[in-house]
Design a protein around this motif. Sequence first.
Motif, short mmCIF file in Angstrom:
data_model
loop_
_atom_site.label_atom_id
_atom_site.label_comp_id
_atom_site.label_asym_id
_atom_site.label_seq_id
_atom_site.Cartn_x
_atom_site.Cartn_y
_atom_site.Cartn_z
N TYR A 1 -8.15 31.40 -13.43
CA TYR A 1 -8.29 32.14 -14.68
C TYR A 1 -7.50 31.46 -15.79
CZ TYR A 1 -7.28 35.90 -18.03
OH TYR A 1 -7.11 36.65 -19.17
N THR B 1 -24.89 36.77 -13.62
CA THR B 1 -25.28 36.97 -12.22
C THR B 1 -26.21 35.84 -11.79
OG1 THR B 1 -25.13 39.36 -12.53
CG2 THR B 1 -26.34 38.58 -10.60
N ILE C 1 -20.96 36.77 -11.16
CA ILE C 1 -21.35 37.65 -10.06
C ILE C 1 -22.19 36.85 -9.06
CG2 ILE C 1 -22.45 39.83 -9.42
CD1 ILE C 1 -20.12 40.17 -11.38
N GLN D 1 -18.13 37.37 -16.62
CA GLN D 1 -17.74 37.62 -15.24
C GLN D 1 -18.84 37.07 -14.32
OE1 GLN D 1 -14.82 38.78 -14.64
NE2 GLN D 1 -14.21 39.87 -16.51
N TYR E 1 -17.88 33.19 -22.30
CA TYR E 1 -17.14 33.60 -21.10
C TYR E 1 -17.76 34.88 -20.55
CZ TYR E 1 -13.45 30.25 -22.15
OH TYR E 1 -12.75 29.09 -22.37
N ARG F 1 -9.31 39.59 -19.04
CA ARG F 1 -9.75 39.97 -17.70
C ARG F 1 -10.65 41.20 -17.74
NH1 ARG F 1 -6.77 37.65 -13.42
NH2 ARG F 1 -4.84 36.60 -14.06
N GLY G 1 -14.69 36.69 -11.22
CA GLY G 1 -13.83 36.55 -12.38
C GLY G 1 -14.47 35.79 -13.53
N LEU G 2 -13.69 35.61 -14.59
CA LEU G 2 -14.18 35.03 -15.84
C LEU G 2 -14.46 33.54 -15.68
CD1 LEU G 2 -14.55 36.72 -18.42
CD2 LEU G 2 -12.46 35.67 -19.30
N HIS G 3 -15.65 33.12 -16.07
CA HIS G 3 -16.05 31.71 -16.08
C HIS G 3 -16.74 31.41 -17.40
CE1 HIS G 3 -15.22 32.28 -11.84
NE2 HIS G 3 -15.39 30.98 -11.61
N ARG H 1 -16.57 42.40 -20.09
CA ARG H 1 -17.60 43.00 -19.26
C ARG H 1 -18.95 42.28 -19.32
NH1 ARG H 1 -18.31 47.94 -21.79
NH2 ARG H 1 -19.52 48.75 -20.04
N ASN I 1 -17.71 40.01 -7.79
CA ASN I 1 -17.20 39.51 -9.06
C ASN I 1 -16.13 38.46 -8.79
OD1 ASN I 1 -16.08 39.06 -11.59
ND2 ASN I 1 -16.19 41.20 -12.21
N THR J 1 -21.58 39.87 -18.06
CA THR J 1 -21.76 39.35 -16.70
C THR J 1 -22.74 38.19 -16.68
OG1 THR J 1 -23.52 40.97 -16.26
CG2 THR J 1 -21.27 41.58 -15.63
#
Length: 687
Positions: free
Chosen positions: A287, A166, A205, A203, A201, A159, A212-214, A162, A210, A164
């Motif tokens: 998640y 977007t 945006i 985060q 994986y 979790r 979460g993790l995808h 970091r 945010n 990202t």
Amino acid sequence: MSNLISDFKPGPLDEYRKRASFHWKKLKIFLETEEIIKYQNEVYEVLQSDPDYSTNNSSRTFDDERYLAFKQALALKTLKIFSLERQLSDLKRNNTITRIMVSLNPASFIKSTVGDKLFTSSIMNMGTSRHSKYIDDSNNGKIFGCYCLTEIGHGSNARGMRTTATYDKQKKVFILNSPDFEAAKCWAGGLGQIASYGTVYAQLILDGKNLGLHAFVVPIRNPNTLLPYPGLVVGDMGEKLGLNGIDNGFLKFDNYEIPRENILNRIADVSEDGRYVTSIKDPNKRYGAALGSLSAGRVNIACICETLGLKALTIALRYAAVRKQFGPEGESEIPILEYQSHCLRLIPYLAAAYVLRNFNDYLSEQFFEFMIETMTGNVRPDAPEMGIEIHGVSSSSKPMAGWLMRDAIQESRETCAGHGYLKASGIGDIRNDHDANLTYEGENHVLVQQTSNWLLKLWPLVLQQKSISSPMKSTDFLTNGLNILKNSKFSARNIDETCQPDTIISTYQWLVCYLLKSTANKLDDEIKSGKDLFTAKNDTQVFYAKNLSIAFIQHFFLQRMLVTISKAEDPAIKNVLTKLFSLFGLWALEKYHLPTLYKGEFVVGPMASSLIQDSILKLCLDLKNDAVALIDAIAVPDFILNSILGSSDGMVYKRLQDSMYRNQYCMNRPPWWREVVNWKNNITNKL
């Protein structure tokens, strides 16, 4: 049987083979089935005739390790005998391939499975039809994939990652970024040098929020040149303690754009206009579903642990049956396997390996059937419960397998003494290659918390005396938990009663119930003292939650072993497997749980401790003459074992001599010999 399974050449091991209480070939057929043995023989024939699989103990350069692992991993993709179709036609073939290939070269197998196959399985589990081209290209050898979850600064805490992704509504692309090097993806097998695609994986945006993790399919290198695309910094992590055939790498993103369609969208998707679409509204469940593919890794790694442990034990036990030292005054020397201390150092680990092997076959079959049903849409009614149980069970079976076989390998090295320290013994490489199993796909001490968290949710049901049932029946006995705590006591009065399966199973059931109650009460006390839930859980691990997870999985190991024993029609096979069951059960009690048995007053006074210890020694003695035959039933052929100490002919000293005479340094003067002479002369002049 002689056509299916070859006899061993006569030699020094015959003495113990003649002492065995059972026929090793019958045991092999019972454990493997005739079909699997035929398949093994096919695989052995292919491997022995392929020059890429020739084995020797000489050291290789770093690049040679990489090249060899790549060629062998490629063969796993291209040779029909290793095809997924053949493995799925009989799920036992999956573990068969694992055991053979890990014994031969774990780096090439792990490069293929934890790298490339984890890439394709993650797409199968989390993607949809629009991603099928990546699976086809991978299976056809057009691309090599990898699986990018871990970051430099975050591993177990997914979790907290970091990286990202977007979404840009105008361009209809995801823009991947790594804020700094700590956010770079790392440790992905295959990423270092050859992967052209990866499951990454990040985060997600959307509109500054945010979600979460995808997971995303990300192009990394041009498949035709293996050069990275602009916007990426990708490299190799360098030499490791072992498994250097695997090119573990790191990956950093700098405004790197990928198409919108590259999000793996079975769980959640993003529309062209930037709307978030998901069938799972709870972010925690979303998640968990996103990381569900990791259960495959844990199930597979437990089998890898068992395989490497058994390889080391094969070497150590065969060596122990041949190596002679000391003996009664005036009489011949005796094999070191005759010594009580030597038996206690090795035979309980042999029992553990057998119990673990049996469990791995069961869990692998359950897991892959579950995955096939999920992917084909033939979802079982209890699918959510099955997924939760697989996660809870594999989160403790993988650590327990790693810890048990780590100790088995180290004990094997030490019991082979000085000769075991030679590279040609093979044990040093086994030890180094196994070490990674204690960390990847979840650090063990973090993983076992997943199991205890799952079990703690069942405690209120135990208190309410409600029926507890799980698809694999690992927790069903908790239905009677309060009665077990109230009425169970250690009642064995002698060694025979102590070794009875019912005695051992009832002891483990009490242990799990007691530790579940103790852990729940401890957690409640910590919370009542004013601690937040995170701190309370953290302060409940040592002597409570961790021990609960260990006792639970050991009970499940034993539970499944009893099911297998009940199917044995040959009395000799049933007898020896029961002894292995009892030895592992009692040895693990003494090793892990004896203080808890006294603390909870399940046992009182010194008699129980003495009975457990005496029973362990008695079982080791009973199994001593069966040890070589037990190894014979499950050992890989000599060309795969590749050890001067563990060959099936028992010719230890001949192979030692050949190895020493053949090594390139044996009788050569060092190229810097003049410096030695000059140094000596200089010292003489100074004196």
